[in-house]
Design a protein around this motif. Structure first.
Motif, short mmCIF file in Angstrom:
data_model
loop_
_atom_site.label_atom_id
_atom_site.label_comp_id
_atom_site.label_asym_id
_atom_site.label_seq_id
_atom_site.Cartn_x
_atom_site.Cartn_y
_atom_site.Cartn_z
N TYR A 90 0.86 -1.17 0.00
CA TYR A 90 0.00 0.00 0.00
C TYR A 90 0.90 1.23 0.00
CZ TYR A 90 -3.32 -3.45 1.88
OH TYR A 90 -4.10 -4.57 2.08
N SER A 91 0.65 2.18 -0.88
CA SER A 91 1.49 3.37 -0.96
C SER A 91 0.70 4.62 -0.65
CB SER A 91 2.11 3.49 -2.36
OG SER A 91 3.10 2.50 -2.56
N ALA A 92 1.35 5.54 0.05
CA ALA A 92 0.83 6.87 0.31
C ALA A 92 1.86 7.87 -0.17
CB ALA A 92 0.53 7.04 1.80
N ASP A 93 1.62 9.16 0.08
CA ASP A 93 2.51 10.19 -0.44
C ASP A 93 3.94 10.04 0.08
OD1 ASP A 93 0.52 11.30 -1.94
OD2 ASP A 93 -0.01 12.82 -0.46
N TYR A 94 4.09 9.71 1.36
CA TYR A 94 5.43 9.70 1.95
C TYR A 94 5.76 8.38 2.65
CZ TYR A 94 5.04 14.68 1.12
OH TYR A 94 4.86 15.91 0.52
N ALA A 95 4.97 7.36 2.39
CA ALA A 95 5.21 6.09 3.07
C ALA A 95 4.72 4.93 2.22
CB ALA A 95 4.53 6.08 4.44
N GLU A 96 5.26 3.76 2.49
CA GLU A 96 4.85 2.54 1.82
C GLU A 96 4.70 1.44 2.86
OE1 GLU A 96 7.03 0.89 -1.74
OE2 GLU A 96 7.51 -0.64 -0.25
N LEU A 97 3.54 0.80 2.84
CA LEU A 97 3.28 -0.28 3.79
C LEU A 97 3.33 -1.61 3.04
CD1 LEU A 97 2.40 -1.11 6.69
CD2 LEU A 97 0.05 -1.11 5.81
N ASN A 98 4.21 -2.50 3.49
CA ASN A 98 4.30 -3.86 2.95
C ASN A 98 3.75 -4.83 3.98
OD1 ASN A 98 6.49 -3.74 0.46
ND2 ASN A 98 6.84 -2.16 2.01
N VAL A 99 2.77 -5.63 3.59
CA VAL A 99 2.19 -6.64 4.48
C VAL A 99 2.56 -8.01 3.92
CG1 VAL A 99 0.12 -7.56 5.55
CG2 VAL A 99 0.30 -5.10 5.10
N PHE A 100 3.26 -8.80 4.73
CA PHE A 100 3.74 -10.12 4.31
C PHE A 100 2.96 -11.21 5.05
CE2 PHE A 100 7.29 -7.24 3.71
CZ PHE A 100 7.79 -7.61 2.47
N GLU A 101 2.59 -12.25 4.30
CA GLU A 101 1.93 -13.41 4.90
C GLU A 101 2.65 -14.66 4.43
OE1 GLU A 101 -2.21 -15.48 4.05
OE2 GLU A 101 -2.46 -13.74 5.40
N THR A 102 3.10 -15.47 5.40
CA THR A 102 3.84 -16.70 5.11
C THR A 102 3.05 -17.89 5.62
OG1 THR A 102 5.89 -15.47 5.39
CG2 THR A 102 6.06 -17.87 5.35
N GLN A 103 2.81 -18.88 4.76
CA GLN A 103 1.93 -19.99 5.11
C GLN A 103 2.65 -21.33 5.18
OE1 GLN A 103 -1.54 -20.06 2.60
NE2 GLN A 103 -2.06 -17.92 3.00
N GLN A 104 3.98 -21.32 5.23
CA GLN A 104 4.72 -22.56 5.34
C GLN A 104 6.02 -22.34 6.10
OE1 GLN A 104 5.24 -22.62 0.88
NE2 GLN A 104 7.30 -23.33 1.41
N VAL A 105 6.46 -23.37 6.78
CA VAL A 105 7.73 -23.30 7.50
C VAL A 105 8.86 -23.05 6.50
CG1 VAL A 105 9.38 -24.61 8.89
CG2 VAL A 105 6.93 -24.78 9.37
N ALA A 106 9.75 -22.13 6.84
CA ALA A 106 10.85 -21.80 5.94
C ALA A 106 12.02 -21.29 6.74
CB ALA A 106 10.40 -20.75 4.92
N GLU A 107 13.21 -21.38 6.14
CA GLU A 107 14.43 -20.89 6.77
C GLU A 107 15.23 -20.05 5.78
OE1 GLU A 107 16.67 -24.19 8.21
OE2 GLU A 107 15.40 -24.50 9.98
N LYS A 108 15.98 -19.12 6.33
CA LYS A 108 16.94 -18.30 5.58
C LYS A 108 16.31 -17.59 4.39
CE LYS A 108 20.89 -21.10 7.02
NZ LYS A 108 22.06 -21.93 6.60
N VAL A 109 15.16 -16.96 4.64
CA VAL A 109 14.52 -16.14 3.62
C VAL A 109 15.13 -14.74 3.68
CG1 VAL A 109 12.34 -15.13 2.84
CG2 VAL A 109 12.38 -17.45 3.81
N ASN A 110 15.64 -14.25 2.55
CA ASN A 110 16.31 -12.96 2.49
C ASN A 110 15.32 -11.85 2.15
OD1 ASN A 110 19.03 -13.89 2.95
ND2 ASN A 110 19.00 -14.72 0.89
N LEU A 111 15.48 -10.70 2.81
CA LEU A 111 14.64 -9.55 2.54
C LEU A 111 15.47 -8.29 2.74
CD1 LEU A 111 11.71 -8.81 1.78
CD2 LEU A 111 11.22 -8.63 4.22
N GLN A 112 15.29 -7.33 1.83
CA GLN A 112 16.08 -6.11 1.88
C GLN A 112 15.31 -4.97 1.22
OE1 GLN A 112 19.95 -6.72 0.18
NE2 GLN A 112 20.81 -4.83 0.99
N PHE A 113 15.40 -3.77 1.80
CA PHE A 113 14.71 -2.60 1.27
C PHE A 113 15.72 -1.48 1.00
CE2 PHE A 113 11.48 -4.88 3.62
CZ PHE A 113 10.34 -4.77 2.83
N GLY A 114 15.39 -0.63 0.04
CA GLY A 114 16.26 0.48 -0.32
C GLY A 114 15.95 1.75 0.43
N PHE A 115 15.22 1.65 1.54
CA PHE A 115 14.87 2.82 2.35
C PHE A 115 14.69 2.36 3.79
CE2 PHE A 115 11.38 1.31 -0.36
CZ PHE A 115 10.55 0.73 0.58
#
Length: 305
Positions: A24-49
């Motif tokens: 979801y994006s607004a003028d000065y912010a961005e909301l990311n909602v993540f949903e994970t439905q399975q067991v997992a390991e070593k998932v990489n995530l990175q943002f540029g802000f």
């Protein structure tokens, strides 16, 4: 805007093999909602802000550079600077009870604007200093004020009213100011120190220049020409923590630099950092860093290996 935040539609769904992601994006912010439905390991995530991440349901195990791995639960948040890599485990996720979290990105220009407002109203300035804060991830486990604002932001992003963007703008500013009153302030501004001609800034400057001396609240209040009760209240309202907590935090930052640069005994590091009692130093170090001085030394060595 000048950042990655403007690269998304106002409501965009993305799917990966591990996570479902809604943006979801607004003028000065961005909301990311993540949903994970399975067991997992070593998932990489990175943002540029800069990112403020918060758990909604379930449990994660977070692996962040420079920090001991920790369990991440609902009601907690993590603040990360731009381009900070996260490695995440999902030990409990399943389709019936998915792990859900949010990651809120804020436009750096909005951060600078709000820091300026904070400076003008508190007369506290951030400038270059040898005791600048570490620009690393910060785990806020029990900050109810930050969590309350995050919950309101999340609910408002899901609304469709005409005042949505105006409300989000106000809430984002409030969130930034709340974070400036926590140990996360170091990543919201560049190298900073508290430095101005008002009483609180004078006291903070004095505390930083006399870390190894015996400092008590009565003495600080006297230097500020205030009663002890008024000084204590004013200091906490301005910086978000008590004078002694702030002083101990500065001493721990100094101790971390000594651990990084020397092989001194911890008793010597404690003394050089202003702690007359090694046991008290160890307790305060674990309180602020969530690990012991010895664990921190091992972590520094492993990162250099």
């Amino acid at each position: 805007m000048n950042t990655n935040l403007s690269n998304y539609n106002r409501n965009l769904k993305l799917n990966t093999s591990i996570e479902n992601r809604t943006i979801y994006s607004a003028d000065y912010a961005e909301l990311n909602v993540f949903e994970t439905q399975q067991v997992a390991e070593k998932v990489n995530l990175q943002f540029g802000f800069p990112i403020i991440a918060s758990m909604l349901t379930g449990k994660k195990i977070m692996h962040l550079e420079g920090m001991k791995s920790f369990e991440f639960f609902p009601g907690e948040s993590v603040v990360l600077p731009s381009d900070k890599k996260m490695v995440i485990d999902f030990p409990l996720a399943n389709s019936k009870n998915p792990t859900r979290c949010l990651a809120l990105g804020i436009d750096p220009d909005k951060i600078k604007e709000t820091v300026q407002i904070f400076n003008e109203n508190t007369r506290i300035e951030f400038e270059n200093d040898s005791h600048s804060f570490d620009a690393s991830a910060v785990h806020l486990a029990n900050n109810h004020q930050v969590q309350f604002v995050l919950d309101r932001i999340f609910s408002t992003f899901l609304e469709n009213g005409k005042a949505k963007d105006a409300l989000l703008d106000l809430m984002v500013k409030e969130l930034i100011i709340r974070l400036l009153q926590t140990k996360a302030k170091g990543m919201l501004v560049d190298n900073e120190t508290l430095f101005d001609n008002n009483r609180m800034a004078f006291i903070v400057k004095y505390m930083r220049e006399h870390l190894t001396e015996n400092i008590n609240v009565d003495d600080l209040a006297g230097k500020a020409c205030m009663s002890t009760s008024n000084f204590y209240r004013s200091f906490k309202n301005t910086l978000g923590e008590t004078p002694i907590d702030y002083l101990n935090g500065e001493r721990i930052k100094f101790a971390k630099k000594l651990i990084q640069k020397t092989a001194w005994k911890f008793s010597d590091i404690a003394y050089k950092s202003g702690f007359n009692n090694t046991s008290y130093f160890n307790r305060q170090f674990k309180r602020f860093e969530k690990i012991t001085p010895n664990q921190y030394r091992k972590l520094v060595k492993s990162n250099l290996a």
